[in-house]
Design a protein around this motif. Sequence first.
Motif, PDB file in Angstrom:
ATOM      1  N   SER B 353       0.838  -1.200   0.000  1.00 50.90           N
ATOM      2  CA  SER B 353       0.000   0.000   0.000  1.00 50.90           C
ATOM      3  C   SER B 353       0.873   1.251   0.000  1.00 50.90           C
ATOM      4  N   ASP B 354       1.995   1.216   0.720  1.00 55.60           N
ATOM      5  CA  ASP B 354       2.977   2.300   0.676  1.00 55.60           C
ATOM      6  C   ASP B 354       4.075   1.914  -0.314  1.00 55.60           C
ATOM      7  N   ASP B 355       4.767   2.917  -0.831  1.00 54.30           N
ATOM      8  CA  ASP B 355       5.844   2.637  -1.786  1.00 54.30           C
ATOM      9  C   ASP B 355       6.910   1.730  -1.177  1.00 54.30           C
ATOM     10  N   HIS B 356       7.449   0.874  -2.029  1.00 58.34           N
ATOM     11  CA  HIS B 356       8.563   0.004  -1.650  1.00 58.34           C
ATOM     12  C   HIS B 356       9.604   0.208  -2.746  1.00 58.34           C
ATOM     13  N   PRO B 357      10.789   0.752  -2.399  1.00 59.05           N
ATOM     14  CA  PRO B 357      11.725   1.195  -3.446  1.00 59.05           C
ATOM     15  C   PRO B 357      12.124   0.104  -4.435  1.00 59.05           C
ATOM     16  N   LEU B 358      12.231  -1.127  -3.970  1.00 61.23           N
ATOM     17  CA  LEU B 358      12.633  -2.212  -4.874  1.00 61.23           C
ATOM     18  C   LEU B 358      11.592  -2.407  -5.976  1.00 61.23           C
ATOM     19  N   ILE B 359      10.321  -2.347  -5.603  1.00 59.15           N
ATOM     20  CA  ILE B 359       9.242  -2.559  -6.561  1.00 59.15           C
ATOM     21  C   ILE B 359       9.183  -1.388  -7.554  1.00 59.15           C
ATOM     22  N   VAL B 360       9.334  -0.173  -7.013  1.00 54.15           N
ATOM     23  CA  VAL B 360       9.324   1.019  -7.877  1.00 54.15           C
ATOM     24  C   VAL B 360      10.446   0.905  -8.904  1.00 54.15           C
ATOM     25  N   GLU B 361      11.623   0.513  -8.422  1.00 55.44           N
ATOM     26  CA  GLU B 361      12.794   0.404  -9.293  1.00 55.44           C
ATOM     27  C   GLU B 361      12.576  -0.651 -10.391  1.00 55.44           C
ATOM     28  N   GLN B 362      11.999  -1.779 -10.019  1.00 61.18           N
ATOM     29  CA  GLN B 362      11.796  -2.847 -11.005  1.00 61.18           C
ATOM     30  C   GLN B 362      10.724  -2.464 -12.029  1.00 61.18           C
ATOM     31  N   ALA B 363       9.695  -1.758 -11.583  1.00 62.67           N
ATOM     32  CA  ALA B 363       8.653  -1.307 -12.518  1.00 62.67           C
ATOM     33  C   ALA B 363       9.251  -0.335 -13.526  1.00 62.67           C
ATOM     34  N   GLU B 364      10.081   0.568 -13.027  1.00 64.89           N
ATOM     35  CA  GLU B 364      10.715   1.551 -13.920  1.00 64.89           C
ATOM     36  C   GLU B 364      11.659   0.844 -14.892  1.00 64.89           C
ATOM     37  N   TRP B 365      12.372  -0.147 -14.380  1.00 63.93           N
ATOM     38  CA  TRP B 365      13.301  -0.883 -15.248  1.00 63.93           C
ATOM     39  C   TRP B 365      12.536  -1.592 -16.372  1.00 63.93           C
ATOM     40  N   LEU B 366      11.410  -2.229 -16.018  1.00 66.65           N
ATOM     41  CA  LEU B 366      10.649  -2.962 -17.034  1.00 66.65           C
ATOM     42  C   LEU B 366      10.100  -2.008 -18.094  1.00 66.65           C
ATOM     43  N   ASP B 367       9.650  -0.831 -17.663  1.00 66.06           N
ATOM     44  CA  ASP B 367       9.171   0.165 -18.629  1.00 66.06           C
ATOM     45  C   ASP B 367      10.292   0.538 -19.602  1.00 66.06           C
ATOM     46  N   ALA B 368      11.460   0.812 -19.041  1.00 64.25           N
ATOM     47  CA  ALA B 368      12.585   1.220 -19.888  1.00 64.25           C
ATOM     48  C   ALA B 368      12.996   0.085 -20.821  1.00 64.25           C
ATOM     49  N   TYR B 369      12.977  -1.117 -20.294  1.00 70.90           N
ATOM     50  CA  TYR B 369      13.344  -2.292 -21.090  1.00 70.90           C
ATOM     51  C   TYR B 369      12.377  -2.474 -22.250  1.00 70.90           C
ATOM     52  N   GLU B 370      11.079  -2.407 -21.945  1.00 59.88           N
ATOM     53  CA  GLU B 370      10.069  -2.586 -22.991  1.00 59.88           C
ATOM     54  C   GLU B 370      10.206  -1.493 -24.046  1.00 59.88           C
ATOM     55  N   GLU B 371      10.478  -0.281 -23.572  1.00 64.06           N
ATOM     56  CA  GLU B 371      10.638   0.839 -24.498  1.00 64.06           C
ATOM     57  C   GLU B 371      11.827   0.608 -25.416  1.00 64.06           C
ATOM     58  N   SER B 372      12.921   0.104 -24.843  1.00 63.25           N
ATOM     59  CA  SER B 372      14.120  -0.128 -25.657  1.00 63.25           C
ATOM     60  C   SER B 372      13.876  -1.231 -26.675  1.00 63.25           C
TER      61      SER B 372
END
Lengths: 342, 379
Positions: B353-372
Amino acid sequence: MTDTLQGQTEAHEQTQPAVTTMPMVKALNAGLRAAMADDDNVLLMGEDIGPLGGVFRVTEGLHAEFGGSRVLDTPLAESGIIGTAIGLAMNGFRPVCEIQFDGFVFPGFNQITTQLAKLTNKHTGALQMPVVIRIPYGGHIGAVEHHQESPETYFAHTPGLRVLSPSTSNDAYWMIQEAIRSPDPVVFFEPKSRYWQKGEVDTSAHGAPLHSSRVVRQGSDATIIAHGAMVTTALQAAELAADEGISLEVVDLRSISPIDFEPVLASVRKTGRLIVAQEASGFVSVGSEIAATVAERAFYSLEAPVLRVSGFDVPFPAARLENDFLPDADRILEAVDRSLAY
Amino acid sequence: MASVNDTQNFTVRMLAADGTFAPSPAAEKYLPVLDGLTDDDHQQFYRDMVVTRTLDVEATNLQRQGQLALWPPSHGQEAAQVGSARASRPQDTIFPSYREHAVALIRGVDPLGILALYRGVTLGGWDPTDPANGNFRLYTLVLGAQALHATGYAMGTTFRGEAATGDPQTDKATMVYFGDGSTSEGDVNESMIFAASYQTPQVFFLQNNQWAISVPVERQSRTPLFQRAAGFGLDSVHVDGNDVLASYAVSRQHLENARGGHGPQFIEAETYRVGAHTTSDDPTKYRTADELDSWVARDPIARFGTWLRAQGAPDSFFGEVDAEAKDIASDARRRCLELTNPDRDQMFDFVYSDDHPLIVEQAEWLDAYEESMEGGAEQ
């Protein structure tokens, strides 16, 4: 009390920080009492936590103060405690469960990992799970089988859980209250060998943010990372090393999931050497995760390989062998020597 | 020692298998409950059962056509589910296992939610915190785990003083569904211990459908299961689960007992899983055609339909119900086929329910990966 006196008392309280020296067990008790006074939905559940106050007396006096519907002596069943806590949380409560000893959490492991950890996700965020599971953990107390273990890795590995371990009275006082306020499930590991270690508690000023690691001793030659009881051991090692002219920096992890890596990485960039110390067995452990992450993110800052100082990968031995199993300051210093000699 | 199915002397039954009204001796004390039912109620029970079965057939077809990953059929268990669900009151909270399709529909859940769950587009399917879903909690696939959640929920009802005030219009009860296999799980046993200890306003509703996938109920227990509950200190009763009137009567009575402060109650509804455990199962490998036939002859819908006709329900009623059920099923099918895959961010968005930095980081990584990857495909 007259209005004037009342006013003077309040002014006095505002100017004087409310610092008291107390052992961790009292700090936890005070933190729980504050959380219960603050929110009627907070209730405690566990075995022998009522009139007895728990086998470690963490809940002493709370049953008398808040009654049997707020401090529940439950039937003797860990899965039952966690599972009913989940149902209570679904009904708007904020249960705080006490597991009597580290090695007794496993009958509740299914409810923690397949249910508690996943329910918010399963409900696509429509349901919060503010359940805290307190677990006294670790060795150094000369106890029998299942009473001295460090099972934190199992929980840190499970998505959906938050995992904390305070090392001081002040952190214990503040972190338990923040864990109770968290909308997420928190597994709260209490280093039972430090329960009676006294420390200052400042009830007027908030401690560090919940999920932050913290440098607890500045140094320049190597970094020691520890959590829970091992922080004290790391500080002892740093003291001994200083006598030999070696300057060790000590970082208290405080939070095991998530791990606040920035202070860890900053320290490694400064010292170039890292030793991770923990009571738990080393294979696939919190120390392994830190070693891997530091290797990924601070590779060019490292002057030596990251070293782990851990319990051995054997069942926690009979009490008379615990000092051979548990890392002490000398085992940390042996790793420091290897790191410095690399 | 009684055998697990040696229950003739204490079974509550209103309708004989041929549809005649023939209350068993154990049913006598529940007869007044039936006085509260109108002809409309009776017709609603029938409609609920037919709609559930029609949807069940449609969902099984959808799985066979590759549109669902899995389907656990409810065929044969409609009377147990409809009778108990119709006995609950709006303020009650229901904890299902994973096959309580009739209960879900009666409490207001859109069947599309159940199809979405088994299609694999969600782990939930509906929002139990939305009042439109009738306090029907999510399906639970770890056997028996929900029994403890139900008991904890009901403990909370007691702590808040929301039961046993003497007003059945507002007093809350909790009902939990589980199967014969689940009765061997520790969690079901621990939930009865906690329920008895805290005297929860709760009904345990066991659907004994004779089979835990391929294992017969005799492997779970050598004594009738409702008698075990008595050993925990629960008021317990055995009912013919293929008789919707009996299922309603005992459920209504024991829910009222629970909400009125008489402690936890236990109902064993003896029924039969006519279909497979799930669409992944082949029941011909472990049970006989004779056994299946003997239970089909006790079909809950045919039994109740016979009684309704004898009560004077016209042919047109049955025709209308069939047509309505087909409409609901085909509508659910159409909407199921329109379900799209979830957004991949859903994987990360609700872990905490609150942010968890590991999850935020992995979501951002997957977005960047998919974009690439998308960028690479364009080149």
